[in-house]
Scaffold this motif. Structure first.
Motif, PDB file in Angstrom:
ATOM      1  N   GLY A   1       0.816  -1.207   0.000  1.00 51.90           N
ATOM      2  CA  GLY A   1       0.000   0.000   0.000  1.00 51.90           C
ATOM      3  C   GLY A   1       0.848   1.253   0.000  1.00 51.90           C
ATOM      4  N   ALA A   2       0.580   2.138   0.952  1.00 58.33           N
ATOM      5  CA  ALA A   2       1.236   3.448   0.990  1.00 58.33           C
ATOM      6  C   ALA A   2       2.597   3.423   1.669  1.00 58.33           C
ATOM      7  N   GLY A   3       3.086   2.261   2.046  1.00 60.77           N
ATOM      8  CA  GLY A   3       4.443   2.162   2.579  1.00 60.77           C
ATOM      9  C   GLY A   3       4.523   2.150   4.095  1.00 60.77           C
ATOM     10  N   ILE A   4       5.768   2.118   4.571  1.00 58.72           N
ATOM     11  CA  ILE A   4       6.060   1.976   5.998  1.00 58.72           C
ATOM     12  C   ILE A   4       6.576   3.310   6.525  1.00 58.72           C
ATOM     13  N   GLU A   5       5.867   3.897   7.460  1.00 66.54           N
ATOM     14  CA  GLU A   5       6.310   5.150   8.072  1.00 66.54           C
ATOM     15  C   GLU A   5       7.159   4.836   9.298  1.00 66.54           C
ATOM     16  N   VAL A   6       8.415   5.293   9.284  1.00 68.75           N
ATOM     17  CA  VAL A   6       9.322   5.096  10.408  1.00 68.75           C
ATOM     18  C   VAL A   6       9.519   6.437  11.100  1.00 68.75           C
ATOM     19  N   ARG A   7       9.316   6.469  12.422  1.00 71.06           N
ATOM     20  CA  ARG A   7       9.412   7.709  13.185  1.00 71.06           C
ATOM     21  C   ARG A   7      10.486   7.592  14.255  1.00 71.06           C
ATOM     22  N   ASN A   8      11.107   8.724  14.559  1.00 73.43           N
ATOM     23  CA  ASN A   8      12.105   8.803  15.624  1.00 73.43           C
ATOM     24  C   ASN A   8      11.751   9.973  16.530  1.00 73.43           C
TER      25      ASN A   8
ATOM     26  N   PHE B   1      10.307   3.658  15.645  1.00 77.19           N
ATOM     27  CA  PHE B   1       9.103   2.832  15.667  1.00 77.19           C
ATOM     28  C   PHE B   1       8.333   3.084  14.380  1.00 77.19           C
ATOM     29  N   VAL B   2       7.325   2.272  14.122  1.00 73.27           N
ATOM     30  CA  VAL B   2       6.634   2.285  12.830  1.00 73.27           C
ATOM     31  C   VAL B   2       5.172   2.666  13.003  1.00 73.27           C
ATOM     32  N   GLU B   3       4.639   3.339  11.979  1.00 79.90           N
ATOM     33  CA  GLU B   3       3.199   3.536  11.862  1.00 79.90           C
ATOM     34  C   GLU B   3       2.781   3.033  10.485  1.00 79.90           C
ATOM     35  N   LEU B   4       1.686   2.296  10.415  1.00 72.84           N
ATOM     36  CA  LEU B   4       1.266   1.707   9.135  1.00 72.84           C
ATOM     37  C   LEU B   4       0.051   2.380   8.507  1.00 72.84           C
ATOM     38  N   ASP B   5      -0.257   3.572   8.959  1.00 76.34           N
ATOM     39  CA  ASP B   5      -1.214   4.410   8.237  1.00 76.34           C
ATOM     40  C   ASP B   5      -0.412   5.625   7.798  1.00 76.34           C
ATOM     41  N   SER B   6       0.492   5.394   6.850  1.00 80.53           N
ATOM     42  CA  SER B   6       1.435   6.448   6.447  1.00 80.53           C
ATOM     43  C   SER B   6       0.689   7.601   5.780  1.00 80.53           C
TER      44      SER B   6
ATOM     45  N   SER C   1      -2.006   6.572   3.861  1.00 83.49           N
ATOM     46  CA  SER C   1      -3.285   5.855   3.949  1.00 83.49           C
ATOM     47  C   SER C   1      -2.960   4.496   4.559  1.00 83.49           C
ATOM     48  N   ASN C   2      -3.973   3.724   4.872  1.00 87.81           N
ATOM     49  CA  ASN C   2      -3.732   2.427   5.508  1.00 87.81           C
ATOM     50  C   ASN C   2      -2.795   1.575   4.656  1.00 87.81           C
ATOM     51  N   SER C   3      -1.798   0.988   5.301  1.00 88.54           N
ATOM     52  CA  SER C   3      -0.781   0.214   4.603  1.00 88.54           C
ATOM     53  C   SER C   3      -0.404  -0.995   5.443  1.00 88.54           C
ATOM     54  N   GLY C   4       0.605  -1.742   4.992  1.00 90.03           N
ATOM     55  CA  GLY C   4       1.006  -2.938   5.725  1.00 90.03           C
ATOM     56  C   GLY C   4       2.452  -3.299   5.441  1.00 90.03           C
ATOM     57  N   MET C   5       2.907  -4.385   6.056  1.00 88.65           N
ATOM     58  CA  MET C   5       4.268  -4.870   5.817  1.00 88.65           C
ATOM     59  C   MET C   5       4.356  -6.340   6.188  1.00 88.65           C
ATOM     60  N   PHE C   6       5.315  -7.042   5.527  1.00 87.28           N
ATOM     61  CA  PHE C   6       5.494  -8.476   5.723  1.00 87.28           C
ATOM     62  C   PHE C   6       6.969  -8.824   5.845  1.00 87.28           C
ATOM     63  N   GLN C   7       7.234  -9.945   6.493  1.00 86.48           N
ATOM     64  CA  GLN C   7       8.576 -10.519   6.517  1.00 86.48           C
ATOM     65  C   GLN C   7       8.466 -12.034   6.537  1.00 86.48           C
TER      66      GLN C   7
ATOM     67  N   GLY D   1      -2.344   6.533  12.559  1.00 90.96           N
ATOM     68  CA  GLY D   1      -2.640   5.166  12.965  1.00 90.96           C
ATOM     69  C   GLY D   1      -1.793   4.650  14.110  1.00 90.96           C
ATOM     70  N   THR D   2      -1.943   3.374  14.395  1.00 90.72           N
ATOM     71  CA  THR D   2      -1.297   2.702  15.512  1.00 90.72           C
ATOM     72  C   THR D   2       0.222   2.668  15.363  1.00 90.72           C
ATOM     73  N   SER D   3       0.918   2.883  16.466  1.00 93.95           N
ATOM     74  CA  SER D   3       2.380   2.757  16.501  1.00 93.95           C
ATOM     75  C   SER D   3       2.750   1.307  16.795  1.00 93.95           C
ATOM     76  N   LEU D   4       3.868   0.855  16.213  1.00 86.68           N
ATOM     77  CA  LEU D   4       4.307  -0.539  16.343  1.00 86.68           C
ATOM     78  C   LEU D   4       5.798  -0.578  16.639  1.00 86.68           C
ATOM     79  N   ASP D   5       6.213  -1.464  17.543  1.00 87.72           N
ATOM     80  CA  ASP D   5       7.625  -1.583  17.891  1.00 87.72           C
ATOM     81  C   ASP D   5       7.886  -2.960  18.493  1.00 87.72           C
ATOM     82  N   LYS D   6       9.164  -3.316  18.582  1.00 85.36           N
ATOM     83  CA  LYS D   6       9.641  -4.505  19.310  1.00 85.36           C
ATOM     84  C   LYS D   6       8.925  -5.785  18.868  1.00 85.36           C
ATOM     85  N   VAL D   7       8.978  -6.058  17.564  1.00 82.90           N
ATOM     86  CA  VAL D   7       8.370  -7.276  17.025  1.00 82.90           C
ATOM     87  C   VAL D   7       9.366  -8.424  17.175  1.00 82.90           C
ATOM     88  N   SER D   8       8.886  -9.548  17.682  1.00 82.32           N
ATOM     89  CA  SER D   8       9.799 -10.657  17.982  1.00 82.32           C
ATOM     90  C   SER D   8       9.176 -11.997  17.627  1.00 82.32           C
ATOM     91  N   LEU D   9      10.009 -12.876  17.073  1.00 81.88           N
ATOM     92  CA  LEU D   9       9.625 -14.264  16.825  1.00 81.88           C
ATOM     93  C   LEU D   9      10.751 -15.139  17.363  1.00 81.88           C
TER      94      LEU D   9
END
Length: 201
Positions: free
Chosen positions: A53-60, A72-77, A79-85, A163-171
C-alpha cells in the motif's frame, strides 16, 4: 558413578534456567532505518520488511517515542498500509510471537487499529483495542505448518494517515518451561535407579 549422576540430576533439576532465545526476525525494532531525532520518513520497504500500500512510516521521537531503541513504525502512512517478513521455520515446531503497540498520540481510538498474521494473510487477527497512547504488549504462540512463515501487519483504523504505533516485534523458538526439564531429569533419574536395583538383584 550412576548413583552420583542420579543425585546430581535431582539436585540440578529445580535450578535450571533458560537463556533468552534469539529473535528470528530481521530488524524487529526498526533500528536499521536512519531517521534523525524528531523526524519521520515513509519507505516502500525497510531492511527485513516488505511494505504494501502506501508504505512503511518510520518515526524517531516524533508523535510518540520508541519503546525499544529510537525508531518505531506507523502503518497508516499516507493511507492504511502494511508490511510483511518471511522467516524460516521448522514444520511442527512451536514459536512465540510478540509485538508492542500504542494508539497514536492525540487521536481517538477509531483512527487506530492493527491486524497481524503469521500465515501471510490467510488469517488476519486483530490486536486488542486500546484507549491509550501508552505502549502495550501482545504475545501469542503457534505451531509452524511450513518451512517458512510470513509475519505481517496492516493498519485497520480510519484511513486518515493517523494510525497505531508498532515496535519490538519478535519471533522466537518456544522452549520447554524449567519445570518440564525438571520432570524430564527426575524421570531419567528414576529410570536409572530402577535399572540399578534390577542389576543389583
Amino acid at each position: 558413578m550412576k548413583s552420583l549422576v542420579t543425585a546430581l540430576a535431582l539436585i540440578a533439576a529445580p535450578a535450571i534456567t533458560l537463556a533468552a532465545q534469539p529473535n528470528l526476525l530481521v530488524n524487529g525494532s526498526f533500528e536499521d532505518s536512519v531517521i534523525a531525532n524528531g523526524k519521520w520518513n515513509v519507505f516502500a520497504n525497510i531492511n527485513g520488511w516488505t511494505g504494501t500500500g502506501a508504505g512503511i512510516e518510520v518515526r524517531n521521537n516524533i508523535v510518540g517515542s520508541a519503546l525499544d531503541g529510537k525508531n518505531f513504525v506507523e502503518l497508516d502512512s499516507y493511507s492504511n498500509s502494511g508490511m510483511f517478513q518471511t522467516v524460516g521455520t521448522s514444520v511442527g515446531s512451536s514459536y512465540n510471537f510478540s509485538f508492542s503497540f500504542a494508539n497514536r498520540e492525540g487521536t481517538v481510538a477509531a483512527t487506530n487499529g492493527l491486524d497481524w498474521t503469521v500465515d501471510g494473510g490467510k488469517t488476519w487477527n486483530a490486536a486488542p483495542t486500546l484507549n491509550s497512547s501508552k505502549w502495550a504488549d501482545f504475545s501469542t504462540s503457534f505451531i509452524a505448518s511450513s518451512a517458512s512463515t510470513v509475519i505481517g501487519f496492516r493498519a485497520t483504523g480510519t484511513n486518515d494517515a493517523l494510525g497505531t504505533s508498532l515496535d519490538k516485534v519478535s519471533l522466537t523458538t518456544a522452549v520447554p518451561e524449567p519445570e518440564s526439564y525438571a520432570l524430564m531429569l527426575a524421570g531419567l533419574a528414576a529410570v536409572g535407579f530402577v535399572a540399578r536395583r534390577r542389576k543389583s538383584a
